[in-house]
Design an enzyme around this catalytic site. Sequence first.
Site, PDB file in Angstrom:
ATOM      1  N   ASP A   1     -50.167 -94.959  46.164  1.00 58.09           N
ATOM      2  CA  ASP A   1     -51.276 -94.207  45.560  1.00 58.09           C
ATOM      3  C   ASP A   1     -52.607 -94.720  46.111  1.00 58.09           C
ATOM      4  OD1 ASP A   1     -51.441 -96.584  44.195  1.00 58.09           O
ATOM      5  OD2 ASP A   1     -51.523 -95.696  42.184  1.00 58.09           O
ATOM      6  N   SER A   2     -52.545 -95.704  47.015  1.00 59.39           N
ATOM      7  CA  SER A   2     -53.725 -96.082  47.800  1.00 59.39           C
ATOM      8  C   SER A   2     -54.248 -94.867  48.562  1.00 59.39           C
ATOM      9  CB  SER A   2     -53.396 -97.225  48.783  1.00 59.39           C
ATOM     10  OG  SER A   2     -52.213 -96.929  49.509  1.00 59.39           O
TER      11      SER A   2
ATOM     12  N   ASP B   1     -44.960 -93.880  45.200  1.00 66.11           N
ATOM     13  CA  ASP B   1     -45.702 -94.622  44.179  1.00 66.11           C
ATOM     14  C   ASP B   1     -46.005 -93.690  43.013  1.00 66.11           C
ATOM     15  OD1 ASP B   1     -46.865 -96.958  43.384  1.00 66.11           O
ATOM     16  OD2 ASP B   1     -48.566 -96.845  44.773  1.00 66.11           O
TER      17      ASP B   1
ATOM     18  N   LYS C   1     -41.998 -96.544  42.938  1.00 68.31           N
ATOM     19  CA  LYS C   1     -42.635 -97.831  42.625  1.00 68.31           C
ATOM     20  C   LYS C   1     -43.497 -97.642  41.385  1.00 68.31           C
ATOM     21  CE  LYS C   1     -46.278 -99.669  45.008  1.00 68.31           C
ATOM     22  NZ  LYS C   1     -47.281 -99.768  43.931  1.00 68.31           N
TER      23      LYS C   1
ATOM     24  N   GLU D   1     -46.253 -99.894  38.721  1.00 75.30           N
ATOM     25  CA  GLU D   1     -47.023-101.120  38.503  1.00 75.30           C
ATOM     26  C   GLU D   1     -46.723-101.678  37.116  1.00 75.30           C
ATOM     27  OE1 GLU D   1     -51.189-100.526  39.193  1.00 75.30           O
ATOM     28  OE2 GLU D   1     -50.871 -99.742  41.222  1.00 75.30           O
TER      29      GLU D   1
ATOM     30  N   GLU E   1     -48.912-108.545  44.696  1.00 76.06           N
ATOM     31  CA  GLU E   1     -50.200-108.271  45.345  1.00 76.06           C
ATOM     32  C   GLU E   1     -51.243-109.306  44.918  1.00 76.06           C
ATOM     33  OE1 GLU E   1     -51.484-104.200  45.300  1.00 76.06           O
ATOM     34  OE2 GLU E   1     -53.499-104.709  46.051  1.00 76.06           O
TER      35      GLU E   1
END
Length: 283
Positions: free
Chosen positions: A44-45, A83, A113, A115, A180
């Site tokens: 999602d960057s 993501d 993925k 978070e 991260e």
Amino acid sequence: MPTSVLTFAEKKRRHEKIVVITAYDALTAAMVHGAGVDAILVGDSAGMVFAGHDTTLPVTMDEMLYHTRSVVRGARGAFVIADMPFLSYQCGHDEAVHNAGRFLKEAGAHAVKLEGSDPGLVARLVSIGIPVMGHLGLTPQSVHALGGFRAQGKTMEAAARLVEQAKALDIAGCFSIVLECVPSTLAAQVTQAVGAATIGIGAGIACDGQVSVINDLLGLSTGYVPRHAKRYADFYNEGQSAVRAYADDVRKGAFPSAEHSIEAPAATGRTPSAEPSIDSTSR
Ligand code: KIV
């Protein structure tokens, strides 16, 4: 053999580093897959490096599905991890399962993925056949709660908490966990403590693998570049020089030359039966 979740476990066991890179479009996906990476993360960057937002928070499910489909199309045979964007998995497990499933069912991803630490959700996704990559440390969707894009796990308490979260995600069934921006020693401790393959970004050399944002690696960005990112090329400046050269050529009448122009066939006196065909080079 194409990459699968088993490859992550196997490479960890053999102490072979796992190479992951982000991509958001078909052409970049083809390029990185051709370079032989183990997996592609449709991060999602994208919201920041592709769409120009300041954070990843505005990214939507529809946008991530679009990016994921493009990547899957561009890199046939690659292992693609999608993501899950902010609020696609935090508002209840049923909605999260539905959204995660869409990445596999509608976009062709092989894993998702998420978070943070929600082992209950991970266990549920894994139980219905959706492989999950965890993400701990600096979790960008929590940027405001963390007080900015800051390294995490720097106190003894924070480090101990992160190890416990990683163990819980591991037990819940994550095949891999992104770490991260955490201290290298903490990443090494987590890597020892879990069966899941750890994939570091700003987390030192001891992780089982590394992930990088493609724009950072290619130098395809402006402004701030994270300290942990290594530039292997200068695409932004190279691209800008190319566009300047094109603009110069157009302004001075040097482009298009005869080579890039379409000449009419020599006059024969007959009427052509059809338009000359336009091949792909003359789009
Ligand atoms: O969104 C992303 O690209 C990521 C990586 C930086 C791990 O989450």
